[in-house]
Design a protein around this motif. Structure first.
Motif, PDB file in Angstrom:
ATOM      1  N   LEU A   3       0.930  -1.214  -0.160  1.00 17.10           N
ATOM      2  CA  LEU A   3      -0.211  -0.058  -0.061  1.00 17.10           C
ATOM      3  C   LEU A   3       0.744   1.302  -0.097  1.00 17.10           C
ATOM      4  O   LEU A   3       1.700   1.175   0.801  1.00 17.10           O
ATOM      5  N   GLN A   4       0.495   2.093  -0.753  1.00 16.72           N
ATOM      6  CA  GLN A   4       1.407   3.344  -0.937  1.00 16.72           C
ATOM      7  C   GLN A   4       1.029   4.431   0.136  1.00 16.72           C
ATOM      8  O   GLN A   4      -0.078   4.457   0.557  1.00 16.72           O
ATOM      9  N   PRO A   5       1.930   4.729   0.654  1.00 11.39           N
ATOM     10  CA  PRO A   5       1.564   5.609   2.127  1.00 11.39           C
ATOM     11  C   PRO A   5       0.900   6.868   1.790  1.00 11.39           C
ATOM     12  O   PRO A   5       1.269   7.530   0.857  1.00 11.39           O
ATOM     13  N   GLY A   6      -0.003   6.939   2.589  1.00 10.39           N
ATOM     14  CA  GLY A   6      -0.904   8.284   2.523  1.00 10.39           C
ATOM     15  C   GLY A   6      -2.094   7.866   1.386  1.00 10.39           C
ATOM     16  O   GLY A   6      -2.899   9.275   1.405  1.00 10.39           O
ATOM     17  N   LYS A   7      -2.004   6.983   0.354  1.00  9.12           N
ATOM     18  CA  LYS A   7      -3.102   6.785  -0.429  1.00  9.12           C
ATOM     19  C   LYS A   7      -4.203   6.156   0.278  1.00  9.12           C
ATOM     20  O   LYS A   7      -4.215   5.080   1.213  1.00  9.12           O
TER      21      LYS A   7
END
Length: 142
Positions: A3-7
């Motif tokens: 998971l992309q951070p902040g997404k």
């Protein structure tokens, strides 16, 4: 692909059992707080939501046994519409006969999952779905 951070990942669950909403949300939270879930109890309400909003979910979790616009009709509508046909749809239903499973795939379902009958298995299944759809595959941008 983690998971992309902040997404934030947008998931729509269309299921008429509101207890399932609570259980699904809690199971998804155990996987990640980056997954935002919207719930609808029937297909018609979800279609109205899509028509009123430009937002498209990253994933749709769909029970086929829902009122008003059933899951088969909703799946067919999503896969025939140019703006929604690339949204992955996972059919998530309690009991499915082999011919119903085949029908789901023929209508464009990306996966078919039988709902687990215990909470620990539900948590495991939701985690597997999240891991696959958000960590493993590349999704179309919404």
């Amino acid at each position: 692909m983690a998971l992309q951070p902040g997404k934030l990942y947008e998931v729509v669950v269309v299921d008429d059992d509101e207890d399932e909403h609570i259980l699904f949300r809690e199971a998804a939270r155990q996987y990640s707080t980056q997954i935002n879930i919207l719930f609808f109890t029937n297909g018609a309400t979800f279609i109205s939501h899509l028509q009123a909003n430009n937002d498209r979910p990253n994933l749709v979790i769909l029970d086929v046994h829902i009122p008003i616009l059933n899951g088969y009709e909703l799946l067919m509508a999503l896969k025939q519409e140019e703006t929604t046909k690339d949204i992955p749809v996972v059919v998530w239903s309690g009991v499915l006969l082999p011919q119903e499973i085949s029908r789901c795939y023929k209508l464009g379902a990306n996966s078919v999952v039988v709902k687990p009958d215990t909470y620990p298995l539900l948590v495991q299944s939701v985690g597997n779905l999240c891991r696959y759809w958000f960590d493993t595959v590349a999704l179309p941008s919404i």
